[in-house]
Structures are given as structure tokens and as C-alpha cells.
Motif scaffolding. Structure first.
Motif, PDB file in Angstrom:
ATOM      1  N   TRP A 195      71.355  39.499   8.846  1.00  0.00           N
ATOM      2  CA  TRP A 195      71.704  40.628   9.699  1.00  0.00           C
ATOM      3  C   TRP A 195      70.882  40.566  10.976  1.00  0.00           C
ATOM      4  CZ3 TRP A 195      75.909  43.161   8.507  1.00  0.00           C
ATOM      5  CH2 TRP A 195      76.285  43.306   7.177  1.00  0.00           C
ATOM      6  N   CYS A 196      71.478  41.013  12.056  1.00  0.00           N
ATOM      7  CA  CYS A 196      70.714  41.126  13.305  1.00  0.00           C
ATOM      8  C   CYS A 196      69.658  42.204  13.117  1.00  0.00           C
ATOM      9  CB  CYS A 196      71.643  41.476  14.462  1.00  0.00           C
ATOM     10  SG  CYS A 196      70.775  41.840  16.010  1.00  0.00           S
ATOM     11  N   PRO A 197      68.389  41.922  13.477  1.00  0.00           N
ATOM     12  CA  PRO A 197      67.324  42.911  13.267  1.00  0.00           C
ATOM     13  C   PRO A 197      67.283  44.026  14.299  1.00  0.00           C
ATOM     14  CG  PRO A 197      66.414  40.909  14.230  1.00  0.00           C
ATOM     15  CD  PRO A 197      67.863  40.629  13.959  1.00  0.00           C
ATOM     16  N   ALA A 198      68.152  43.992  15.311  1.00  0.00           N
ATOM     17  CA  ALA A 198      68.135  45.037  16.332  1.00  0.00           C
ATOM     18  C   ALA A 198      68.542  46.375  15.723  1.00  0.00           C
ATOM     19  CB  ALA A 198      69.072  44.678  17.483  1.00  0.00           C
ATOM     20  N   PRO A 199      67.866  47.463  16.088  1.00  0.00           N
ATOM     21  CA  PRO A 199      68.221  48.782  15.540  1.00  0.00           C
ATOM     22  C   PRO A 199      69.665  49.159  15.862  1.00  0.00           C
ATOM     23  CG  PRO A 199      66.095  48.865  16.678  1.00  0.00           C
ATOM     24  CD  PRO A 199      66.706  47.528  16.997  1.00  0.00           C
ATOM     25  N   GLY A 200      70.392  49.597  14.843  1.00  0.00           N
ATOM     26  CA  GLY A 200      71.753  50.059  15.038  1.00  0.00           C
ATOM     27  C   GLY A 200      72.806  48.977  15.143  1.00  0.00           C
ATOM     28  N   CYS A 201      72.403  47.693  15.070  1.00  0.00           N
ATOM     29  CA  CYS A 201      73.379  46.603  15.190  1.00  0.00           C
ATOM     30  C   CYS A 201      73.967  46.291  13.824  1.00  0.00           C
ATOM     31  CB  CYS A 201      72.720  45.355  15.780  1.00  0.00           C
ATOM     32  SG  CYS A 201      73.846  43.946  15.934  1.00  0.00           S
ATOM     33  N   ASN A 202      75.294  46.141  13.755  1.00  0.00           N
ATOM     34  CA  ASN A 202      75.987  45.849  12.500  1.00  0.00           C
ATOM     35  C   ASN A 202      76.504  44.417  12.440  1.00  0.00           C
ATOM     36  OD1 ASN A 202      75.700  48.497  11.425  1.00  0.00           O
ATOM     37  ND2 ASN A 202      77.413  49.197  12.705  1.00  0.00           N
ATOM     38  N   PHE A 203      76.093  43.590  13.406  1.00  0.00           N
ATOM     39  CA  PHE A 203      76.511  42.191  13.391  1.00  0.00           C
ATOM     40  C   PHE A 203      75.632  41.386  12.450  1.00  0.00           C
ATOM     41  CE2 PHE A 203      78.018  43.071  17.882  1.00  0.00           C
ATOM     42  CZ  PHE A 203      79.358  43.071  17.540  1.00  0.00           C
ATOM     43  N   ALA A 204      76.213  40.338  11.893  1.00  0.00           N
ATOM     44  CA  ALA A 204      75.447  39.348  11.133  1.00  0.00           C
ATOM     45  C   ALA A 204      75.608  38.002  11.832  1.00  0.00           C
ATOM     46  CB  ALA A 204      75.944  39.264   9.691  1.00  0.00           C
ATOM     47  N   VAL A 205      74.710  37.096  11.527  1.00  0.00           N
ATOM     48  CA  VAL A 205      74.742  35.763  12.128  1.00  0.00           C
ATOM     49  C   VAL A 205      74.868  34.737  11.027  1.00  0.00           C
ATOM     50  CG1 VAL A 205      73.517  34.106  13.569  1.00  0.00           C
ATOM     51  CG2 VAL A 205      73.289  36.548  14.036  1.00  0.00           C
TER      52      VAL A 205
END
Length: 530
Positions: A195-205
């Protein structure tokens, strides 16, 4: 600009500027193939794996999902374990539980009599009423992702509740939350997805780094950049060990203790630290101690006359030497931290300016003032991108410098020279697009084309300086404590050995994942549907 600066920018035409941009490359780490996964992408991958297991094993989708969840979403592990034992022992469909005759008609939770139509049980066959099961499932889902390992409520029974059973009992909102936990588990269980560690981000890599070790920079769809290995912001040229050590040091209470040691002295009687905040050397400790003593020698002032004579090394001299060493260590740390923090603040300010230009606010204003089309003003956006990236590299170069071994003065001198030259070019570029740009935003200037060429040249040259700085630091990494900044004295050879071992392990895992289709075909041919 001074004469040296004017001589430095030699380009004099738009064509030259365009050629310069053809060679422009922001300082960034070597990127490996990866892709950004949206929520729809994750759902598709999730459903595909469930369908694959369901088709090969001839079980329901719920049973396939349960098997995958129990085996950490590893298809190969599911196949191996499923075919290593009797199929009946692996049946997870809740509907089969009704075949077991227990001769019981009492719910062991509410102790009410239950009819066969109102009896619910997992594969183990322990009967409970539907209402108790629904309450049990709802409470587990509300508690969080632990509901993925929900077991039969019978004490001592370890049989999983199963996806089919939970879906039949959960509410609409509960099923939505449950499936969200399943997809989160699906992503987190994979070594190739994060998961992207940015707050509020729902994207995965989803990353395909092959079998090698090392850290890589990843840019998420939300524009957040992070290190694949440690999840922190990308931190080239320093290693993940340096980042961890530097962050720990910045947040450590040990620094406060060191400050107390440097700037205070212990009371000779009660040993509490005392700071000297006035000119007189005769000190009085705080209540209730109230001991009077000399700040210089530590003796009580009752019989004290003078302490100007040197009487050889004493315990006081040893304490003073200890404080002096601590003072030097604190001054050295302060030097590097102050510059690390200043560049971080400058980077944050540059990020805001970059957003202004990316949103075309600055582009529109400059275009109106100079009569230029937006496409002709992208050189400013490129310059801000270079500034942001170079501020990041420069920031971490100070953490790198702090952990360098001081016993290698030539290496330190080379590092400080490369760092200083790169920093000088960055300051020129930052001053140019932040300060001098103001004149061109306010009114039309005849020398705008010359300014454009100067910004383009500075952008390219600054990028080259920082690429050289990064290359120097990475080539000289064995001279840095911790094989890239760690504080445990690990050398590069040890890091390389560990990476080779990790690489072999990852290569084996990758081979296993790649062999799943081959195994699936083998299993399908061996155990075809009747």
C-alpha cells in the motif's frame, strides 16, 4: 548576477536551450518496473485468484477464498496442502456441517432450544442459533481485520468460520467491511505488492524487482514518492539503515541528556543538574538542598577562598573533559541537523511553489506578463522539479555526512567538496526562479529570452552536479558507518552478502509464483472434474 555567473551561462539561443532540455534528467534512483493498482485493479486480481482456485479444486468461491486466506494468499501453498490430504478434511463449505448428527438442540451461547432450521454451524458441526452467530460475526467485523481468522465459538475448537458462512450471516455494511479486510490482507500478504504509505491514499503498488536486493524509488498515483524497502520517503543516496538511525537520533531523549551534560553541572551535594544563568561563580542549589558551592571547582563556599592554582589532574578535570567531548559531539550533530532541517524546510516551500506552476497559476501569470504561450513556459516547472529533487538529495547528504568515518579525512574532504559545489549551484538555481522570477511576473521584460536560457542551463547544470554527488556518495559508501549510514559499523561487503542471500531467497519465491500456472495445469489434469 556577478561576472562569474554571467560567464557561466554561455547559451544564447532558444535552440540551445531546447537541446539542453533534451539532456535534462532529474536526480532519481534507478527505477524498476512497477505499476499502480487502483481499487478496481485490486478487486480484479483478487477475484481472478479466487476463480482460479475454485476452478482447479472444484470448490465454491467462498471455500476457495477461505483456503487462500488461510494460506496467506499463496496459490502454490493452497494446491500443495489441498492435494496432500484427503479432500473431505479440507471441505470448508458451511453447508456440509448439517450432515453431522450431534443429537443436540441447545445453543451453547444463549442456552435456548434451537430448531434444525435455525441451527448454524461451521465445518466442525458445533450447533448454535442463527441470532448468536450473527451477533458473533458482527462483533468480530467491528473489531477489525481479526475477523479474517474467525473461528467456531465452541471453546477449544479451531475450525475456521469460512467466507461462505460469514457472508450468509453478516449485514450489508458488515459484508462490505469484511471484503475490504480481505482485499487489504490480499495486498499485504504479497511480497510484490504494498500500500502507498501516504495518508488517505488508497492506491497499492505492484513491483517487479526481480530477485535482487536493494531499495528502489516508487512514485504512487497520488504523487507520493517512497522507498520500496522501508516505506519512508525516498532517500537516495543514503541507505535505509541511515534513515532509521538518523530518525531515531532526532527523536531520541539521549540528545536532551547530552545537552544537560554539556551545559549543566551536578550539585556536589545532591547531584541534581544546575545551569549557570548569571555571572557570579558562587552557586546556590535549589530547595530543599540549598548547598552553596563554587561553579569552577565544585567546593563548598563556606571554607572556599580561591581555586586559581593548578593541582594536577582531578576528578573535576575528568568531568570537564567528558563535558568537552559531549560539547563537541553536540556541536557536530547540531551542524548537520541544522542543515538537514533547513533543506527540508526549503524543499517543502519548493513543493508548494511547484504545485503553483503545475496548476498553471504561475504559468498563466507569467504568460500574460511576457506574452508567451503556456507550452513555452514549462522550463520553469522543470526548474522547480529539479529544485525539489535536489533539496531532497542535499538534505540526506547531511545525514550521510554525519555518519561518515572521520578517520578518512581525504574521503571527507572529497565529500564536502562535491557537496559544497552541488549546493552552490542549487542556491543559484533556487535564487533565480524564486527571486529573479518576480521581476518577470510583474511586467514585460525585453531580456526574458535570456532569462529563459539561463534558467534552462542552470537546471541542467545543477542536475549534473547532483548526479555526480550521488555517484560519489554511492561509490564511497564503504567509508560510511553502517554500510550506507547505519550506526552499527556494518561494511558494504556485509550488506552485499546479505543482499545476495536475500536475492536468492526472493528469486526462489519469484520462481514459485511463476510456477503456479504450471502446477495448476498439472493438478487440473491429475484431478479433473467428474
Amino acid at each position: 548576477m556577478d561576472s562569474e555567473g554571467e560567464g557561466f551561462y554561455s547559451s544564447s539561443s532558444d535552440a540551445t536551450a531546447d537541446d539542453s532540455f533534451a539532456d535534462y534528467a532529474a536526480v532519481s534512483r534507478l527505477q524498476k518496473p512497477y505499476k499502480i493498482l487502483t481499487d478496481d485493479d485490486i478487486r480484479q486480481l483478487f477475484d481472478d485468484d479466487i476463480s482460479t482456485v475454485s476452478d482447479v479444486l472444484s470448490v465454491s468461491r467462498g471455500a476457495a477464498c477461505t483456503l487462500l486466506c488461510q494460506n496467506n494468499w499463496n496459490l502454490s501453498s493452497v494446491y500443495d496442502k489441498f492435494f496432500a490430504a484427503d479432500h473431505r478434511n479440507h471441505q470448508t463449505d458451511a453447508s456440509s456441517s448439517s450432515q453431522q448428527e450431534l443429537g443436540q438442540n441447545l445453543c451453547k451461547i444463549c442456552y435456548d432450544e434451537i430448531s434444525p432450521q435455525n441451527t448454524v454451524s461451521a465445518a466442525c458441526g458445533h450447533p448454535f442459533c442463527a441470532d448468536c452467530w450473527k451477533t458473533y460475526v458482527a462483533a468480530a467485523i467491528d473489531d477489525g481485520a481479526g475477523c479474517l481468522t474467525l473461528r467456531c465459538p465452541e471453546p477449544g475448537c479451531g475450525v475456521a468460520a469460512g467466507v461462505d458462512l460469514i457472508e450468509s450471516l453478516a449485514s450489508t455494511d458488515g459484508k462490505e467491511k469484511y471484503h475490504r479486510y480481505l482485499r487489504q490482507s490480499y495486498v499485504e500478504a504479497s511480497r510484490r505488492r504494498k500500500w502507498c504509505p501516504a495518508p488517505g491514499c488508497n492506491f497499492a503498488v505492484e513491483f517487479d524487482g526481480g530477485g535482487g536486493g536493494g531499495g528502489y524509488d516508487v512514485t504512487c498515483g497520488c504523487s507520493h514518492k517512497f522507498c520500496w524497502n522501508c516505506g519512508e520517503e525516498h532517500h537516495r543516496p543514503v541507505g535505509c539503515e541511515t534513515v532509521a538511525s538518523w530518525s531515531e537520533k532526532n527523536n531520541s531523549e539521549a540528545e536532551n541528556t547530552q545537552w544537560i551534560l554539556v551545559y549543566t553541572k551536578p550539585c556536589p551535594k545532591c547531584r541534581r543538574p544546575i545551569e549557570k544563568n548569571q555571572g557570579c561563580n558562587w552557586m546556590t542549589c535549589r530547595p530543599p538542598c540549598l548547598f552553596h558551592f563554587c561553579w569552577l571547582c565544585g567546593k563548598g563556599t563556606g571554607s572556599h577562598t580561591h581555586c586559581n592554582k593548578y593541582g594536577g589532574a582531578t576528578a573535576v578535570d575528568e568531568n570537564n573533559a567528558k563535558r568537552e567531548r559531549a560539547r563537541k559531539d553536540l556541536q557536530r550533530y547540531t551542524h548537520y541537523y541544522e542543515r538537514w532541517h533547513a533543506n527540508e524546510q526549503s524543499r517543502k516551500a519548493a513543493v508548494k511553489d511547484l504545485k503553483t506552476w503545475r496548476d498553471n497559476i504561475g504559468v498563466s501569470k507569467l504568460g500574460e506578463a511576457q506574452g508567451e504561450a503556456p507550452a513555452q513556459l514549462q522550463f520553469v516547472t522543470k526548474a522547480w522539479e529539479q529544485i525539489v529533487e535536489c533539496r531532497r538529495v542535499l538534505k540526506w547528504s547531511y545525514a550521510y555526512g554525519y555518519y561518515m568515518e572521520r578517520e578518512a579525512p581525504k574521503k571527507v574532504a572529497l565529500f564536502e567538496h562535491s557537496q559544497g559545489e552541488a549546493e552552490k549551484q542549487l542556491e543559484r538555481l533556487h535564487h533565480c526562479v524564486e527571486k529573479e522570477m518576480g521581476e518577470y511576473l510583474r511586467r514585460r521584460r525585453e531580456d526574458f529570452q535570456e532569462f529563459r536560457v539561463r534558467v534552462v542551463d542552470l537546471t541542467v547544470v545543477t542536475g549534473n552536479y547532483f548526479e555526480n554527488l550521488v555517484r560519489d556518495l554511492e561509490n564511497n559508501r564503504p567509508e560510511v558507518v553502517g554500510g550506507g549510514g547505519g550506526r552499527n559499523g556494518l561494511k558494504k561487503k556485509k550488506d552485499d552478502d546479505e543482499r545476495k542471500g536475500l536475492g536468492k531467497k526472493r528469486k526462489k519465491e519469484d520462481d514459485d509464483e511463476r510456477n503456479v500456472p504450471r502446477k495448476r495445469a498439472t493438478y487440473a489434469s491429475r484431478y479433473s472434474r467428474n
